[in-house]
Write an enzyme that holds these catalytic residues in place. Structure first.
Site, mmCIF file in Angstrom:
data_model
loop_
_atom_site.group_PDB
_atom_site.id
_atom_site.type_symbol
_atom_site.label_atom_id
_atom_site.label_comp_id
_atom_site.label_asym_id
_atom_site.label_seq_id
_atom_site.Cartn_x
_atom_site.Cartn_y
_atom_site.Cartn_z
ATOM 1 N N ILE A 690 30.039 75.795 17.714
ATOM 2 C CA ILE A 690 29.980 76.410 19.052
ATOM 3 C C ILE A 690 28.903 75.771 19.923
ATOM 4 C CG2 ILE A 690 30.875 78.642 18.293
ATOM 5 C CD1 ILE A 690 28.008 79.668 18.174
ATOM 6 N N GLY A 691 28.176 74.808 19.379
ATOM 7 C CA GLY A 691 27.155 74.139 20.182
ATOM 8 C C GLY A 691 26.586 72.949 19.437
ATOM 9 N N GLY A 693 23.160 70.160 19.662
ATOM 10 C CA GLY A 693 21.894 69.796 20.293
ATOM 11 C C GLY A 693 21.366 68.506 19.727
ATOM 12 N N SER A 695 19.081 68.026 17.611
ATOM 13 C CA SER A 695 18.627 68.079 16.228
ATOM 14 C C SER A 695 19.686 68.585 15.272
ATOM 15 C CB SER A 695 17.392 68.983 16.138
ATOM 16 O OG SER A 695 17.684 70.258 16.659
ATOM 17 N N GLY A 696 20.876 68.870 15.744
ATOM 18 C CA GLY A 696 21.923 69.333 14.860
ATOM 19 C C GLY A 696 22.988 70.123 15.585
ATOM 20 N N VAL A 698 25.356 74.000 15.889
ATOM 21 C CA VAL A 698 25.336 75.451 15.710
ATOM 22 C C VAL A 698 26.759 75.906 15.429
ATOM 23 C CG1 VAL A 698 24.769 77.668 16.739
ATOM 24 C CG2 VAL A 698 23.372 75.668 17.275
ATOM 25 N N ASP A 820 8.388 77.461 25.277
ATOM 26 C CA ASP A 820 9.640 76.920 25.837
ATOM 27 C C ASP A 820 10.512 78.067 26.344
ATOM 28 O OD1 ASP A 820 11.416 75.021 26.678
ATOM 29 O OD2 ASP A 820 12.356 74.727 24.713
#
Length: 996
Positions: A690-691, A693, A695-696, A698, A820
């Protein structure tokens, strides 16, 4: 315990044995203090053992005769750590300042051992906990400043025992008890400043009238209620009285006229009633009186205007009657703000003749007559604001010679005649507003000299003639609003040179001819309104290059030719090309009912919409049916072949990827689990992604019990490139996994995303979170689904997120700084409840201050980074508060934190500029129902306060939560005043002090 005490006394001896024997005992103490603090800037580098005495060290001053330390001043040294109690071992220390550092933890009770201390300044640090009662045991203390910390609780009763204290400042803390009466016992006090604390609602203690030596009394925003006590009139030495931004009521007591030494009185933003008390003429030293934003009534007393006032602010009351003629005789008056009252009559003819007026705001009254020609007699006036009155006659020719003017607002009056030619070309004016008068004549060619002009608003007048070519020389012009006048002739060719122009509104005039060539140069144009003129020719192709254009109205003209195809590619929210002479086929994207009214009244224009070339609709229908049948058959064949091909490709891919080796995984749980790691691993395939980024990936995993979880898969050895979300951060964390596990694993809060467990193997790591059905706030707010977020939902999200951050800052021990905070890191559950997420760059502010040191790189996302963090890299809670303020502005405006629409600005600067230039209606998201405007404005004020450029002016997250909770129930937002509070203070009638 005895061992610890023994070590404490033996410590200097141990240090002495390990360093140079030539260093004095006091030097050894200081070296130990140096080692107990974090010093990222090496500010204490001179504290070495090369000197026999520390008297030459930075920040150290010794008695010249005895050579013992008398003063330690480490102001602004950027030191981190707990308060160094060992300083109290310096027997002759009289002066101690640790101003503007990051001294944290609590202030120890053994501070009372600094027996000779006379001056103690710990302001602008990170101290927490209660105020130690033992401070009052310092017998010689004269100066105590604890401003800008996080002290909470009540003021200790022992503070009433100070014997020699002259200055007590506790500004900007979290003190929450009622204002204590025992402060009236400190008879030596000369300055008492308790401003900006969330005290429990209470009255001003009458006992403060006993402080007969008091010179300064600042109780701004202290939650004060009730009436001002008569006893304050006994403070005969008082020079500054500030009781602003409270809930004080009742009349201004006549006893205040006994303050014969007072220089300034500030009572603004209360609910005081009645008139100004008689006897004001006794205040011979009064220079500033600000009783604005109350409910005062009656006339302005003539005796007040006979004082040598420099600043008189009585705006937003109910004063009535005429302005006393004697006010023109005040020799020092430079500021006069009386807007939003009920004042009538004419202005004194000699106003400004005898006084160096710089700012005058008489807006929103009922003044009549002409504008005095003497206003700029001294040549210093900068702002002249007189909107919403009944001024008549011509603009005085003398104002055309007023070179100091920067801001002119004369709109909504009855002014007539021609504007003086020199008035158009004033070199420093950036805002010229003459809207809704009866002014006539042309725009003079002298406008070429208006080098600083940004906003030219002259609509709803009777201006006539051609717009001069010289308008193109005003290169800083952002807005030209000249609609509803009588301008004629063509648009000047030079108008395309205005490369910064954002708004061009000349609707309802008599302009003719074609649009000038070179319109593609207007790259920053956001609004183009030429409705109801006589413009002709083709719609210029250059409009297609205006990437920021949001509003386009060319209706009611004589444009011809086809509707440009490039218009389909523009992101225009509102456009209207109706009632022209356009012809040809309508571009297919516009063949929708929602666009019909934008094209009506063009007889030659054809399209499949009611009212556009209807005779052809039936003929085209048969052709379309045949074409659709062919397309359907072909699509069906392609679909079947594609499904078969995809099946075999996917099957081979699953075989190639191989199964995960479940035997090499280690599970660490943080809650009671109803599933195993094997159930998670079975579902980690591409169908559930579902996503993605930097770094990996999701995954959404639906468990056997029907519940869903989100799984973040992090690969080791990932190439550290700035991808996707990491591009916004500007860096990639070395090991965000450990930071996230360490942080979320020990947090339990309803508004922090829940980390169920983590799984680790040699090649990758998994983080298993609760699943948030509505995704992130950023994705939802800035997508086509933003309509789901009505104002009550947005308000709930803001409050939930604030609760979560408040927990991190104030309830976690040690405190946690997220670093963040942004809308993409606020996740929403099925009921739009908010959770703060993504703790990969979070930092712990530990008890020794080691976690609060400067970072070697910037963490955070573009548009959310606090200004001081960008150049100092200092980590503390204030940077989170700034980022959260940006999130509030996103919720209010619906805009991204960084957008090409803003030019070189970010969202914070855009909001401030737009509020000042256009007002709040141009800031609030148009998708929000106007019935919530008052509450939206209150929340907007909170966002502006959180994004203050100065960290000290930002409230704590605990205070932010309280402000949000009160936003729906307070009658008025707390309006911050420039100079002492928020920098976002707009002092004129249309945007005065508040966005509400």
């Amino acid at each position: 315990m005895k061992t610890k005490v023994l070590l404490y006394f033996l410590l200097p001896l141990l240090l002495f044995s390990s360093t140079s024997s030539s260093l004095t005992q006091e030097g050894l103490y200081l070296q130990h203090i140096k080692h107990s603090l974090s010093d990222p800037d090496s500010s204490l580098s001179s504290w070495n053992d090369q000197d026999a005495t520390p008297c030459s060290w930075d920040g150290i001053t010794c008695n010249p005769s005895t050579h013992v330390i008398a003063s330690v001043d480490l102001s602004g040294f950027n030191l981190f750590g707990p308060f160094p109690s060992l300083l109290c071992r310096l027997p002759n220390l009289t002066f101690l300042s640790l101003y503007n550092n990051s001294i944290n933890s609590t202030l120890p009770s053994d501070i009372s051992t600094c027996q000779n201390l006379q001056h103690l300044d710990l302001s602008q640090n990170l101290l927490t906990g209660s105020l130690p009662s033992t401070i009052a045991d310092l017998p010689n203390l004269r100066y105590l400043d604890l401003t800008g910390n996080n002290f909470s609780g009540e003021i200790p009763e022992s503070f009433g025992r100070f014997q020699k204290l002259e200055v007590l400042s506790l500004v900007y803390n979290l003190l929450d008890s009622a204002l204590p009466p025992f402060l009236g016992n400190i008879s030596s006090l000369k300055m008492l400043n308790l401003s900006y604390n969330p005290f429990f609602p209470g009255r001003i203690p009458p006992e403060l009238g006993n402080l007969t030596n008091l010179e300064v009394l600042w109780l701004t925003e202290c939650n004060l209620v009730g009436e001002i006590p008569d006893s304050l009139g006994r403070l005969s030495k008082l020079t500054d009285l500030d009781l602003a931004i409270n809930a004080l009521q009742g009349p201004i007591p006549a006893s205040l006229t006994e303050l014969t030494s007072v220089v300034q009185i500030e009572l603004y933003n209360n609910t005081l009633t009645g008139g100004l008390p008689p006897g004001m003429s006794k205040l011979k030293n009064l220079r500033l009186l600000d009783a604005s934003m109350n409910r005062l009534t009656g006339p302005i007393p003539d005796e007040l205007t006979r004082l040598e006032l420099e600043s008189l602010n009585l705006y937003e009351n109910n004063f009535e009657g005429s302005l006393p003629a004697s006010i023109a005789d005040s020799p020092n008056l430079y500021e006069l703000r009386l807007f939003q009252n009920k004042l009538t009559g004419e202005l004194p003819r000699n106003l400004g003749q005898n006084s160096p007026l710089r700012w005058i705001d008489l807006s929103n009254n009922q003044f009549s007559g002409s504008i005095p020609a003497s206003l700029c007699e001294k040549g210093q006036i900068e702002e002249m604001l007189m909107i919403n009155n009944a001024f008549s006659g011509e603009i005085p020719a003398s104002l055309g010679e007023c070179q100091s003017l920067t801001r002119v607002r004369l709109g909504h009056n009855r002014l007539s005649g021609e504007v003086p030619a020199s008035f158009w070309g004033l070199p420093h004016v950036y805002l010229l507003e003459l809207v809704d008068n009866q002014l006539s004549g042309p725009i003079a060619k002298t406008i070429a000299g208006a080098a600083n002009l940004s906003l030219l608003i002259i609509e709803k007048n009777m201006f006539e003639g051609s717009i001069p070519e010289e308008i193109g020389w005003v290169e800083n012009l952002l807005q030209f609003s000249g609609g509803e006048n009588r301008f004629s002739g063509p648009l000047p060719e030079t108008i395309v040179k205005l490369r910064h122009l954002s708004t061009l509104d000349l609707h309802n005039n008599e302009l003719s001819g074609e649009f000038p060539s070179g319109s593609q140069s207007l790259v920053r144009l956001n609004e183009l309104n030429l409705k109801n003129n006589q413009l002709s020719g083709k719609i210029p192709d250059g409009i297609g290059n205006m990437s920021l254009l949001n509003y386009l109205d060319l209706s009611g003209n004589r444009f011809s030719g086809q509707v440009p195809v490039w218009l389909q590619n523009m992101k225009i929210n509102v456009f209207n090309l109706s009632d022209n002479q356009l012809s040809g086929e309508l571009p297919p994207l516009f063949a929708k009912e929602m666009y019909r009214n934008s094209f009506l009244g063009n007889p030659g224009l054809c399209g499949d919409l009611e009212g556009l070339c209807e005779s052809r609709a039936e003929e085209k229908t048969q052709g379309y049916i045949w074409l659709l049948r062919c397309i359907f058959i072909l699509a069906a064949l392609v679909f079947v072949v594609g499904v078969v091909w995809f099946y075999f490709k996917y099957k081979n891919f699953r075989k190639a990827s191989g199964a995960i080796d479940k035997s090499k995984w280690t599970l660490m749980s943080f809650h009671k689990l109803g599933f195993s790691e094997y159930e998670i691993l079975d579902c980690l395939d591409e169908d559930n992604v579902i996503g993605t980024g930097g770094s990996g990936k999701v995954y959404k995993v639906v468990l056997s019990n029907g519940e869903a979880v989100a799984v973040k898969k992090l690969w080791r050895g990932k190439v550290k490139e700035c991808e996707s979300d990491d591009v916004e951060k500007g860096w990639v964390q070395d090991d965000g996994f450990e930071a996230e596990v360490d942080t979320l694993g020990r947090i339990r809060h309803k508004n922090i995303v829940k980390l169920w467990c983590c799984c680790t193997a040699r090649d990758c790591k998994l983080l298993v979170y609760e699943y948030m059905p509505n995704g992130s706030l950023g994705d939802l707010l800035h997508s086509s689904k933003a309509g789901l977020l009505d104002w009550p939902t947005r308000f709930k999200i803001a409050l939930d997120a604030a609760d979560g951050l408040s927990y991190l800052h104030h309830d976690c021990v040690p405190a946690i700084v997220h670093r963040d905070v942004k809308s993409n890191n606020i996740l929403l559950d099925g009921d739009f409840g908010a959770r703060v997420a993504d703790f990969g760059v979070a930092k712990v502010v530990d008890a020794t201050g080691k976690g609060a040191k400067s970072m070697s790189v910037i963490a955070g996302s573009c548009g959310y980074i606090a200004p001081e963090y960008a150049y100092t890299l200092r980590v503390n809670e204030k940077s989170d508060i700034y980022s959260f303020g940006v999130v509030i502005l996103e919720l209010v405006t619906g805009k991204l934190p960084v957008d090409p629409e803003f030019g070189e600005k970010d969202l914070v600067k855009w909001v401030c500029t737009t509020l000042d230039q256009k007002g709040v209606d141009h800031v609030i998201d148009p998708k929000l129902d106007s019935c919530y405007k008052e509450e939206v404005c209150k929340v907007l004020n909170i966002g502006l306060l959180c994004t203050s450029p100065l960290p000290i002016n930002r409230p704590s997250m605990r205070r932010v939560v309280k402000l949000l909770q009160e936003a729906g129930t307070e009658k008025h937002p707390q309006i911050k005043k420039e100079g002492k509070l928020s920098p976002y203070y707009y002092e004129d009638a249309s945007d005065h002090g508040s966005v509400a």
